[in-house]
Structures are given as structure tokens and as C-alpha cells.
Scaffold this motif. Structure first.
Motif, PDB file in Angstrom:
ATOM      1  N   PRO A  35     -17.322 -19.688   9.619  1.00  0.00           N
ATOM      2  CA  PRO A  35     -18.539 -19.811   9.253  1.00  0.00           C
ATOM      3  C   PRO A  35     -20.385 -19.232   9.753  1.00  0.00           C
ATOM      4  O   PRO A  35     -20.522 -19.750  10.986  1.00  0.00           O
ATOM      5  N   GLU A  38     -24.347 -14.999   8.661  1.00  0.00           N
ATOM      6  CA  GLU A  38     -24.545 -13.663   7.653  1.00  0.00           C
ATOM      7  C   GLU A  38     -23.264 -13.007   6.909  1.00  0.00           C
ATOM      8  O   GLU A  38     -23.331 -13.122   6.143  1.00  0.00           O
ATOM      9  N   HIS A  39     -22.121 -13.790   7.711  1.00  0.00           N
ATOM     10  CA  HIS A  39     -20.673 -13.522   8.096  1.00  0.00           C
ATOM     11  C   HIS A  39     -20.224 -14.473   8.243  1.00  0.00           C
ATOM     12  O   HIS A  39     -20.403 -15.717   9.468  1.00  0.00           O
ATOM     13  N   ASN A  40     -18.455 -14.240   7.689  1.00  0.00           N
ATOM     14  CA  ASN A  40     -17.954 -15.606   8.696  1.00  0.00           C
ATOM     15  C   ASN A  40     -17.126 -14.349  10.472  1.00  0.00           C
ATOM     16  O   ASN A  40     -17.434 -13.216  10.165  1.00  0.00           O
ATOM     17  N   ARG A  41     -16.572 -15.396  10.845  1.00  0.00           N
ATOM     18  CA  ARG A  41     -16.695 -14.793  12.618  1.00  0.00           C
ATOM     19  C   ARG A  41     -14.884 -15.353  12.381  1.00  0.00           C
ATOM     20  O   ARG A  41     -14.067 -16.163  11.892  1.00  0.00           O
ATOM     21  N   THR A  50     -14.871 -10.412  15.472  1.00  0.00           N
ATOM     22  CA  THR A  50     -15.012  -9.971  14.538  1.00  0.00           C
ATOM     23  C   THR A  50     -15.378  -8.500  14.223  1.00  0.00           C
ATOM     24  O   THR A  50     -15.508  -8.059  12.923  1.00  0.00           O
ATOM     25  N   ARG A  54     -13.407  -4.166  12.689  1.00  0.00           N
ATOM     26  CA  ARG A  54     -13.713  -3.143  11.735  1.00  0.00           C
ATOM     27  C   ARG A  54     -13.732  -1.692  11.865  1.00  0.00           C
ATOM     28  O   ARG A  54     -14.691  -1.553  12.299  1.00  0.00           O
TER      29      ARG A  54
END
Length: 104
Positions: A35, A38-41, A50, A54
Motif C-alpha cells: 500500500p 495514493e496507490h499500491n506499489r 509501479t 503502465r
């Protein structure tokens, strides 16, 4: 998680249509979700990937590696382990443990 594994396969120059090579790579791979604010790693063998997973190349590769039953089974085990540890919200047909359906 599939993206992280696909990134590793790409880095190793593996053919994404050869299950045995991918299975060998999976056996020496760890993927963790941690966790963040702002977002999961996403940690691939302890490296934070991370931001690297993408892009279209990795997305396309993830689709290719996910078709192999052995890779899917390995990934499901990882996901179920994360779920068993608690503190995560996951969705997807592969996440839940299998339970026999009771018919009335």
C-alpha cells in the motif's frame, strides 16, 4: 501483477509464446503489492516497478503471458496468498478460492 511478470519476461528477452521458459522464470520471481499513499506499489523481485508497467508494450506482453494455464495457476496462488494476508481489496474471477456450488 501480470504486467510485472510480463516486464520481467521482456527484460529477459523471453519469447512470450513459450510456456516452459515462462514457467521457469515464474519459479524465480516474486511479486508483491504494497500500500502507498495514493496507490499500491508493485514490487518485482523487490524492485519498485509501479511506473514501469503502465505502457502499451508491457500491457500487450501481459495479455500474452496470461494465456498459459501454468502461469495463471501460479498467479492465482500469489493473489490468493495476498488475499489471505488481509488488508487488500481484489476483484476478478481468479481471485476467490474455489468452492463447490450447492444446488437446491
Amino acid at each position: 501483477m501480470y504486467r510485472a511478470f510480463a516486464l520481467k519476461a521482456l527484460r529477459h528477452g523471453l519469447r512470450l509464446d513459450e510456456s516452459p521458459a515462462l514457467e521457469s522464470l515464474a519459479a524465480e520471481t516474486t511479486i508483491r503489492l504494497e500500500p502507498g499513499a495514493e496507490h499500491n506499489r508493485v514490487l518485482l523481485d523487490a524492485e519498485d516497478v509501479t511506473g514501469l508497467i503502465r505502457n502499451q508494450t508491457v500491457t500487450d506482453a501481459a495479455s500474452k503471458v496470461s494465456v498459459f494455464p501454468a502461469i495463471r495457476a501460479w498467479m492465482v496462488r500469489l493473489q490468493q496468498q495476498l488475499g489471505a494476508e488481509g488488508g487488500v481489496v481484489m476483484e476478478g474471477r481468479d481471485i476467490a478460492p474455489s468452492f463447490p456450488l450447492r444446488r437446491k
